[in-house]
Motif scaffolding. Sequence first.
Motif, PDB file in Angstrom:
ATOM      1  N   ALA A  72      26.860   7.233 -31.022  1.00  0.00           N
ATOM      2  CA  ALA A  72      26.489   7.273 -29.610  1.00  0.00           C
ATOM      3  C   ALA A  72      27.501   8.063 -28.788  1.00  0.00           C
ATOM      4  N   TRP A  73      28.787   7.985 -29.155  1.00  0.00           N
ATOM      5  CA  TRP A  73      29.807   8.752 -28.435  1.00  0.00           C
ATOM      6  C   TRP A  73      29.608  10.244 -28.658  1.00  0.00           C
ATOM      7  N   ALA A  74      29.284  10.646 -29.890  1.00  0.00           N
ATOM      8  CA  ALA A  74      29.052  12.066 -30.165  1.00  0.00           C
ATOM      9  C   ALA A  74      27.828  12.577 -29.403  1.00  0.00           C
ATOM     10  N   ASP A  75      26.760  11.780 -29.366  1.00  0.00           N
ATOM     11  CA  ASP A  75      25.565  12.182 -28.624  1.00  0.00           C
ATOM     12  C   ASP A  75      25.860  12.289 -27.133  1.00  0.00           C
ATOM     13  N   ALA A  76      26.578  11.296 -26.602  1.00  0.00           N
ATOM     14  CA  ALA A  76      26.915  11.317 -25.184  1.00  0.00           C
ATOM     15  C   ALA A  76      27.820  12.499 -24.854  1.00  0.00           C
ATOM     16  N   ALA A  77      28.758  12.808 -25.749  1.00  0.00           N
ATOM     17  CA  ALA A  77      29.657  13.942 -25.505  1.00  0.00           C
ATOM     18  C   ALA A  77      28.887  15.257 -25.486  1.00  0.00           C
ATOM     19  N   ALA A  78      27.914  15.403 -26.368  1.00  0.00           N
ATOM     20  CA  ALA A  78      27.131  16.640 -26.383  1.00  0.00           C
ATOM     21  C   ALA A  78      26.391  16.839 -25.071  1.00  0.00           C
ATOM     22  N   VAL A  79      25.772  15.778 -24.559  1.00  0.00           N
ATOM     23  CA  VAL A  79      25.041  15.876 -23.292  1.00  0.00           C
ATOM     24  C   VAL A  79      26.000  16.053 -22.126  1.00  0.00           C
ATOM     25  N   ARG A 262      23.440   6.582 -22.644  1.00  0.00           N
ATOM     26  CA  ARG A 262      23.493   6.599 -21.174  1.00  0.00           C
ATOM     27  C   ARG A 262      24.776   5.955 -20.659  1.00  0.00           C
ATOM     28  N   ARG A 263      25.163   4.835 -21.250  1.00  0.00           N
ATOM     29  CA  ARG A 263      26.389   4.172 -20.803  1.00  0.00           C
ATOM     30  C   ARG A 263      27.605   5.050 -21.022  1.00  0.00           C
ATOM     31  N   ARG A 264      27.666   5.731 -22.139  1.00  0.00           N
ATOM     32  CA  ARG A 264      28.841   6.545 -22.452  1.00  0.00           C
ATOM     33  C   ARG A 264      28.904   7.814 -21.603  1.00  0.00           C
ATOM     34  N   ILE A 265      27.779   8.359 -21.243  1.00  0.00           N
ATOM     35  CA  ILE A 265      27.782   9.496 -20.311  1.00  0.00           C
ATOM     36  C   ILE A 265      28.377   9.066 -18.974  1.00  0.00           C
ATOM     37  N   ALA A 266      27.973   7.882 -18.509  1.00  0.00           N
ATOM     38  CA  ALA A 266      28.529   7.364 -17.252  1.00  0.00           C
ATOM     39  C   ALA A 266      30.032   7.164 -17.358  1.00  0.00           C
ATOM     40  N   VAL A 267      30.507   6.654 -18.508  1.00  0.00           N
ATOM     41  CA  VAL A 267      31.948   6.440 -18.694  1.00  0.00           C
ATOM     42  C   VAL A 267      32.697   7.771 -18.643  1.00  0.00           C
ATOM     43  N   MET A 268      32.126   8.824 -19.225  1.00  0.00           N
ATOM     44  CA  MET A 268      32.802  10.121 -19.257  1.00  0.00           C
ATOM     45  C   MET A 268      32.849  10.791 -17.887  1.00  0.00           C
ATOM     46  N   LEU A 269      31.810  10.613 -17.084  1.00  0.00           N
ATOM     47  CA  LEU A 269      31.754  11.280 -15.785  1.00  0.00           C
ATOM     48  C   LEU A 269      32.343  10.444 -14.662  1.00  0.00           C
ATOM     49  N   LEU A 270      32.461   9.133 -14.860  1.00  0.00           N
ATOM     50  CA  LEU A 270      32.962   8.265 -13.798  1.00  0.00           C
ATOM     51  C   LEU A 270      34.365   8.648 -13.323  1.00  0.00           C
ATOM     52  N   PRO A 271      35.305   9.041 -14.204  1.00  0.00           N
ATOM     53  CA  PRO A 271      36.629   9.422 -13.698  1.00  0.00           C
ATOM     54  C   PRO A 271      36.596  10.544 -12.667  1.00  0.00           C
ATOM     55  N   VAL A 272      35.676  11.480 -12.806  1.00  0.00           N
ATOM     56  CA  VAL A 272      35.587  12.583 -11.839  1.00  0.00           C
ATOM     57  C   VAL A 272      35.175  12.042 -10.476  1.00  0.00           C
ATOM     58  N   ALA A 273      34.161  11.179 -10.465  1.00  0.00           N
ATOM     59  CA  ALA A 273      33.702  10.606  -9.200  1.00  0.00           C
ATOM     60  C   ALA A 273      34.771   9.730  -8.559  1.00  0.00           C
ATOM     61  N   VAL A 274      35.476   8.938  -9.368  1.00  0.00           N
ATOM     62  CA  VAL A 274      36.510   8.061  -8.822  1.00  0.00           C
ATOM     63  C   VAL A 274      37.667   8.885  -8.259  1.00  0.00           C
TER      64      VAL A 274
END
Length: 345
Positions: A72-79, A262-274
Amino acid sequence: MSADELERRYRRLLAAYPWEHRRVYEDEMVAVLLAGARPGQRRPAAGEVRDLVGAGLRARLRVGARGFTAPAWADAAAVTGLLAVMLLLASAATAVLGGPGRGPSAADWLRVAGWCGVCAAALSGLRWAAAGLAWAGVVAWWVLVAPRTVDEPTYVVDTLPQLLLAVVAAGALTVPAPRRRAWAVLGVRRALPLLLAPVTAAALLEINRTLSPTRDAGSGSFHVLYGLEAASSTTLWLYVAGFAAAGLAVGLALVTLPPPVRRRIAVMLLPVAVLALVIDATLAGWNYSNMHMGHPVPLAPVQWAVLVLVPPVTFLAGALLVRRREETLRMVALGRAADREQPAA
């Protein structure tokens, strides 16, 4: 009584270990520790505290590292890599298009060319080429922007969210994944909104810059909303509707992904928003001072520390929450399966 107190303290120290380890070995470890204790000892020795806590934290790191190898992490990273690159390309294109009275600089054109190359490589399945170009973009920020920290600190701080997004893109593209994995995860129906939404947003900004009234043109009253300008409120809300539609299309594309991805995509992008939120919420006064003091006002070391620490802390906290959430869901599923297997009374 002293033995019971010592046992409780040993068990508190063993809390540093992952719960999977404690479930299997905690009683055995406590028995060994108590057997080696001195008569009348009430507290663990300093060396025992150091060894137990250190070993427990290392075990947690090993377990956490194994968690990041899940598919799931690899899939989320690709997206995430593809989405971040599209956002960076849209931002660079907006700077080049500019507006009345502003011409693009060589650095603006360099950003567009670089992120175009990253996007083309990512879409073509050339993951290593895309990752290399993305990391080159991160290095370019350090070469072109970081030296301006002393003379233009507000400009440097304002570009930090873009730098972090570039780091996210480069890191996500570096994660090993099959060729064109993003296309396989998204599918055509999800990929098209993700690709078109940033382009649409950049086009709307350029249209607004080109057609918006200006104060020195004597065009009378006009309406302003978060940098958007229009001669009428109807036109202004049409711009807002366009941005909302682009955001909704991206949101729907991401919401329909499998929950683990979906959860992991949010985790990866959340630092930018914060990070962007922290800059806007905590540095507004500092930014105002730089605009009106007549000389640059540097950030305090503690402020730089906050800006540096916020992204990794946010990411690790998000990853921990995702792990606990999925572990809870797994245990609930196991409990329900066990209940179904029990014969009816």
